[in-house]
Design a protein around this motif. Sequence first.
Motif, mmCIF file in Angstrom:
data_model
loop_
_atom_site.group_PDB
_atom_site.id
_atom_site.type_symbol
_atom_site.label_atom_id
_atom_site.label_comp_id
_atom_site.label_asym_id
_atom_site.label_seq_id
_atom_site.Cartn_x
_atom_site.Cartn_y
_atom_site.Cartn_z
ATOM 1 N N UNK A 1 0.851 -1.092 -0.172
ATOM 2 C CA UNK A 1 0.156 0.081 0.170
ATOM 3 C C UNK A 1 0.923 1.318 0.028
ATOM 4 N N UNK A 2 2.020 1.329 0.599
ATOM 5 C CA UNK A 2 2.803 2.243 0.738
ATOM 6 C C UNK A 2 3.335 2.567 -0.707
ATOM 7 N N UNK A 3 3.644 1.554 -1.481
ATOM 8 C CA UNK A 3 4.313 2.072 -2.785
ATOM 9 C C UNK A 3 3.202 2.787 -3.662
ATOM 10 N N UNK A 4 1.884 2.590 -3.796
ATOM 11 C CA UNK A 4 0.890 3.425 -4.738
ATOM 12 C C UNK A 4 0.923 4.854 -3.938
ATOM 13 N N UNK A 5 0.756 4.725 -2.571
ATOM 14 C CA UNK A 5 0.975 6.171 -1.812
ATOM 15 C C UNK A 5 2.005 6.964 -2.252
ATOM 16 N N UNK A 6 3.149 6.485 -2.244
ATOM 17 C CA UNK A 6 4.615 7.189 -2.670
ATOM 18 C C UNK A 6 4.284 7.600 -4.296
ATOM 19 N N UNK A 7 3.866 6.835 -5.094
ATOM 20 C CA UNK A 7 3.850 7.133 -6.436
ATOM 21 C C UNK A 7 2.874 8.307 -6.687
ATOM 22 N N UNK A 8 1.703 7.976 -6.054
ATOM 23 C CA UNK A 8 0.606 8.884 -6.569
ATOM 24 C C UNK A 8 0.330 10.201 -5.615
ATOM 25 N N UNK A 9 0.857 10.071 -4.336
ATOM 26 C CA UNK A 9 0.458 11.091 -3.501
ATOM 27 C C UNK A 9 1.947 11.942 -3.024
ATOM 28 N N UNK A 10 2.699 10.955 -2.545
ATOM 29 C CA UNK A 10 3.936 11.825 -2.197
ATOM 30 C C UNK A 10 4.989 12.005 -3.224
ATOM 31 N N UNK A 11 4.831 11.426 -4.095
ATOM 32 C CA UNK A 11 5.676 11.749 -5.352
ATOM 33 C C UNK A 11 7.173 11.153 -5.239
ATOM 34 N N UNK A 12 7.202 10.153 -4.389
ATOM 35 C CA UNK A 12 8.256 9.314 -3.825
ATOM 36 C C UNK A 12 8.673 8.061 -4.698
ATOM 37 N N UNK A 13 9.788 8.178 -5.437
ATOM 38 C CA UNK A 13 10.118 7.041 -6.448
ATOM 39 C C UNK A 13 10.930 5.929 -5.645
ATOM 40 N N UNK A 14 11.121 5.947 -4.539
ATOM 41 C CA UNK A 14 11.805 5.131 -3.555
ATOM 42 C C UNK A 14 10.733 4.301 -2.676
ATOM 43 N N UNK A 15 9.657 4.749 -2.827
ATOM 44 C CA UNK A 15 8.534 3.853 -1.579
ATOM 45 C C UNK A 15 8.626 2.517 -1.823
ATOM 46 N N UNK A 16 9.144 2.046 -2.994
ATOM 47 C CA UNK A 16 9.273 0.509 -3.104
ATOM 48 C C UNK A 16 9.826 -0.350 -2.234
ATOM 49 N N UNK A 17 10.887 0.507 -1.390
ATOM 50 C CA UNK A 17 11.863 -0.046 -0.797
ATOM 51 C C UNK A 17 11.533 -1.026 0.200
ATOM 52 N N UNK A 18 10.214 -1.101 0.866
ATOM 53 C CA UNK A 18 9.987 -1.967 1.830
ATOM 54 C C UNK A 18 9.290 -3.097 1.411
ATOM 55 N N UNK A 19 8.786 -2.921 0.200
ATOM 56 C CA UNK A 19 8.068 -4.046 -0.472
ATOM 57 C C UNK A 19 9.125 -4.891 -1.344
ATOM 58 N N UNK A 20 10.140 -4.424 -1.449
ATOM 59 C CA UNK A 20 11.339 -5.297 -2.185
ATOM 60 C C UNK A 20 12.164 -5.880 -1.082
ATOM 61 N N UNK A 21 11.777 -5.618 0.123
ATOM 62 C CA UNK A 21 12.401 -6.538 1.296
ATOM 63 C C UNK A 21 11.447 -7.680 1.775
ATOM 64 N N UNK A 22 9.857 -7.506 1.962
ATOM 65 C CA UNK A 22 8.889 -8.142 2.218
ATOM 66 C C UNK A 22 8.932 -9.343 1.124
#
Length: 384
Positions: free
Chosen positions: A84-105
């Motif tokens: 859920x954090x990855x879409x938030x980062x892309x669409x809301x926060x404008x963060x291209x590194x919000x995938x960080x946690x997803x690529x661990x889990x």
Amino acid sequence: MSDPGEPHMEHAETPQGPLRRWNRVTFVPPLAAVGAVLVATDSRTWWDAAVLALGVAAGLLVLARWSADETSRVVLPCLVITAAVWPFGVLVAGSHTAFYGLTIVGPYLIPRLPRHRAAAAVALTVFVAAVGAARLTRSRDDVPGILIEYVLIPTSVAVVTIGAQFANHGFYKVMKQAREREAELAVIRERIRFASDLHDIQGHTLHVVKLKITLAEKLLRSDLGRVEEELREVHALVSDTITQTKELAYAQRRLNLSVELENAKNLFEAAGIRVRVNREADVDESVNGLLGQVLRETTTNILRHAQATRVRITVSTSGITIVNDGARETPLPGLRGLATLRERVGDNGGELTVEQENGRFVTAAAFPRLRPATVPSGAREGDR
């Protein structure tokens, strides 16, 4: 990184304790530092920072529990959070590194699925790429830059981490199989030793019986009294051999604790397990053999049922205590050999106890009626 096995079978592939501690020290702090830098760099508001930090924390929680071999309860909630954090980062926060946690889990979970692992790997990669591409719905000022930052880089990281985790999973599967083969080899050694003991008992007796019968045949016509004596000795030998064979078959043959200590150390060291033996006093001869049986049975149980890395054996005048790590966090298995020994120890005025707690398994046999003796000089042995 360590590999604790399938989501519902963590303890089947539990890595060794030192390796788990090494994972905590070498992976968690640097990944936490990188996550903190990424959150600080990409956050524009405190709300952005809170959500992005939640994704990083979820990934680190899985990694920390992974190292502690306790992931089954947290991995799926953490996967939902990081996804859920990855879409938030892309669409809301404008963060291209919000995938960080997803690529661990995600890469942690996928190789441990019971089936459809390849499909899950493709699905995770497509999810990362598709969510990143959704950034184009918010801005088209720099399409190549958006595709690189939000699609190409996150997708590449996802592919690399998934591939690395598949390789890790395969490596630790091979390591587990090697440990199982070591345990099987230890059992085979025990069977060979049993066969050797049986040969010692019966081979010697049969050879002596053969000689005495041959002698009796020669004396049959000249010395009947001597013949009767030889036959009585043959009868006694055979009776004694039957008794010893029964004792051997039911693990009741009197053993020597010193020999069993040496044998246990050799078996553990062959399996890559560190052994510490503390001899606090000379063992009372009345319980020497029984304590040897307890040690032999416990050694076999450790090799067959535990993922031990350390074993500590403490010997006193009136008892023995064997402590090993790597015990599975499951109910005590039905150790029939120790159950039989508990009755024998009890019949001889002692007590045999087994305990399992916090990954440690303790087997202790004690005879309180025996007085402790003086600690012999040089009796203490260190790590072997």
